[in-house]
Motif scaffolding. Structure first.
Motif, short mmCIF file in Angstrom:
data_model
loop_
_atom_site.label_atom_id
_atom_site.label_comp_id
_atom_site.label_asym_id
_atom_site.label_seq_id
_atom_site.Cartn_x
_atom_site.Cartn_y
_atom_site.Cartn_z
N SER A 106 40.75 47.20 35.76
CA SER A 106 40.85 46.05 36.65
C SER A 106 39.56 45.23 36.67
O SER A 106 39.26 44.57 37.65
CB SER A 106 41.16 46.52 38.08
OG SER A 106 40.17 47.41 38.54
N THR A 107 38.79 45.27 35.60
CA THR A 107 37.58 44.46 35.54
C THR A 107 37.93 42.98 35.55
O THR A 107 38.85 42.54 34.87
CB THR A 107 36.79 44.79 34.26
OG1 THR A 107 36.45 46.17 34.26
CG2 THR A 107 35.51 43.97 34.19
N VAL A 108 37.20 42.20 36.32
CA VAL A 108 37.40 40.76 36.37
C VAL A 108 36.98 40.15 35.03
O VAL A 108 35.91 40.46 34.51
CB VAL A 108 36.59 40.14 37.53
CG1 VAL A 108 36.54 38.62 37.42
CG2 VAL A 108 37.17 40.58 38.87
N ARG A 125 42.08 37.77 42.91
CA ARG A 125 41.23 38.37 43.94
C ARG A 125 40.32 37.31 44.55
O ARG A 125 39.61 36.62 43.81
CB ARG A 125 40.40 39.51 43.32
CG ARG A 125 41.21 40.77 43.12
CD ARG A 125 40.50 41.76 42.22
NE ARG A 125 40.71 41.46 40.81
CZ ARG A 125 40.36 42.26 39.81
NH1 ARG A 125 39.75 43.41 40.08
NH2 ARG A 125 40.60 41.93 38.56
N ARG A 160 40.75 45.46 27.62
CA ARG A 160 40.85 44.07 28.03
C ARG A 160 42.10 43.38 27.49
O ARG A 160 42.54 42.38 28.04
CB ARG A 160 39.61 43.29 27.56
CG ARG A 160 38.33 43.67 28.26
CD ARG A 160 37.16 42.89 27.70
NE ARG A 160 37.28 41.47 27.95
CZ ARG A 160 36.75 40.84 29.00
NH1 ARG A 160 36.08 41.52 29.91
NH2 ARG A 160 36.89 39.54 29.16
N GLU A 163 34.51 45.89 40.16
CA GLU A 163 35.32 44.96 39.37
C GLU A 163 34.47 43.94 38.60
O GLU A 163 34.96 43.30 37.67
CB GLU A 163 36.34 44.23 40.25
CG GLU A 163 35.75 43.42 41.38
CD GLU A 163 35.65 44.19 42.68
OE1 GLU A 163 35.92 43.60 43.74
OE2 GLU A 163 35.30 45.40 42.64
N SER A 182 45.75 38.45 37.46
CA SER A 182 45.14 39.66 38.01
C SER A 182 43.73 39.89 37.49
O SER A 182 42.99 40.72 38.04
CB SER A 182 46.00 40.88 37.68
OG SER A 182 46.13 41.04 36.27
N THR A 183 43.32 39.17 36.44
CA THR A 183 41.97 39.31 35.90
C THR A 183 41.04 38.19 36.38
O THR A 183 39.90 38.11 35.95
CB THR A 183 41.98 39.31 34.36
OG1 THR A 183 42.40 38.02 33.88
CG2 THR A 183 42.93 40.37 33.83
N ALA A 231 39.08 36.10 39.52
CA ALA A 231 38.54 36.19 40.88
C ALA A 231 38.16 34.78 41.32
O ALA A 231 37.79 33.93 40.50
CB ALA A 231 37.34 37.11 40.94
#
Length: 363
Positions: free
Chosen positions: A6-8, A123, A202, A138, A100-101, A103
């Motif tokens: 879940s890394t941005v 996010r 990724r 994240e 979802s990636t 922010a």
């Protein structure tokens, strides 16, 4: 192996009272603190792209970013008076990133709520959270590769390619040839492990199984004579694309099992996936073996199945499939390989797997 992380991938900044102090149209001489500058640079060095979604006069806001010496850090900015959810969606679409990636950080609760309502997977963070961003999991990828450190530069080169394509008149193949693309496929070694692991984590649209392989797992496969771990890199006249693909393959005397193929979505339009698959099919044909590709459906990898089908993989049963260890939720696609021609739009350098020795024991 774990699910995709879940890394941005991209942080979208509001400007007024978020990236900089003050409101541009009221204060004029807005400033960016040293702390925020450091945060922008740190995220950039970690391979996290950054953009802007701001309700402002575009020319004035962009000129101020230039004057502050920070404009170069932002890709695909959206500065207008429209809804910020639309701006964030456009940024995600332009970068080909899943919501979802993404922010989003903004000082206004109403703006965050508007984005969250229309894009619930994005996010959202208040401006007060900015000092802590670089400490959050994240925003802290477990590894930072050389490709990650130059990710922004590669995306900017990508924008130059898009502009060149828009100006091109003639067949698409002529444009691809004009790029003077070069692909190199090579066996991964310890130095490649982090980038290979990053690609499996990724990449979601062009990941055949949606599986993430850890450094430890990859290290074991690299040292296993029954497996091949291959990494593909690309470059063209605009600069490097970096490492854009990974193949994990188990070898038996009569069948090669492609356990994973993952390629960056950035190079889909250049035919990179097709070049990799055609090369592998040609190698299998020269080795006189069958090819079996693992495929596990996810919400985003429909394009990967299309790529396999277009290359000739089918659901047809083969006795060789019975010799392969079963994996939960994985479909097996089969291909009886044939000799394939060299790519017509790029120069390819790759190892000769057909001549490599294979031990007779099963995997």
């Amino acid at each position: 192996m774990t699910a995709l992380g879940s890394t941005v991938k991209c942080l979208v900044w509001d400007l007024d009272n978020t990236l900089w102090r003050g409101t541009l149209l009221e204060d004029g001489d807005v400033l960016i603190t040293d702390e925020v500058r450091a945060i922008v640079r740190t995220l950039d060095e970690r391979g996290i792209l950054q953009s802007v979604a701001s309700k402002n006069d575009h020319d004035l806001a962009w000129q101020r970013l230039v004057e502050l010496g920070i404009a170069e850090y932002f890709v695909q900015p959206r500065i207008s008076w429209g809804p910020k959810s639309r701006a964030v969606r456009e940024i995600a679409d332009a970068l080909r990133f899943a919501p979802s990636t993404i922010a989003f950080v903004d000082d206004q609760p109403a703006e965050r709520a508007e984005v969250a309502y229309h894009l619930p997977d994005v996010r959202c963070y208040p401006a007060e959270a900015v000092p802590a961003l670089v400490t959050m999991p994240e925003f802290s990828p477990p590894r930072v590769t050389e490709d990650a450190r130059r990710r922004r530069q590669m995306y900017l080169a990508g924008e130059q390619r898009v502009a060149a394509q828009a100006e091109h008149v003639g067949p698409d193949e002529d444009f691809l040839r004009s790029l003077r693309m070069r692909m190199r496929i090579r066996r991964a070694d310890a130095e490649h492990l982090s980038r290979v692991a990053e690609l499996t984590q990724r990449t979601s649209q062009m990941n055949a199984t949606g599986i993430h392989y850890s450094d430890a797992t990859l290290r074991g496969l690299i040292d296993d004579p029954h497996h091949e771990v291959l990494v593909a890199g690309m470059a063209d006249r605009f600069g490097p694309h970096g490492e854009i693909g990974v193949l994990l393959m188990a070898r038996q005397p009569d069948v090669w099992n492609l356990r994973l193929l993952a390629t960056s979505c950035r190079v889909v339009s250049f035919g990179a996936g097709a070049v990799i698959l055609n090369w592998l099919i040609d190698q299998a044909a020269r080795a006189g073996v069958h090819l079996v590709a693992d495929f596990r459906r996810t919400e985003r990898n429909r394009m990967m199945e299309v790529a396999y089908r277009f290359s000739g993989f089918t659901d047809s049963a083969c006795a060789c499939i019975a010799t392969l260890p079963a994996a939960a939720g994985v479909e097996r696609l089969h291909l009886a390989p044939s000799i394939r021609s060299s790519p017509s739009t790029m120069e390819l350098t790759a190892p000769d797997l057909a001549r490599a020795s294979v031990l007779p024991e099963t995997v």
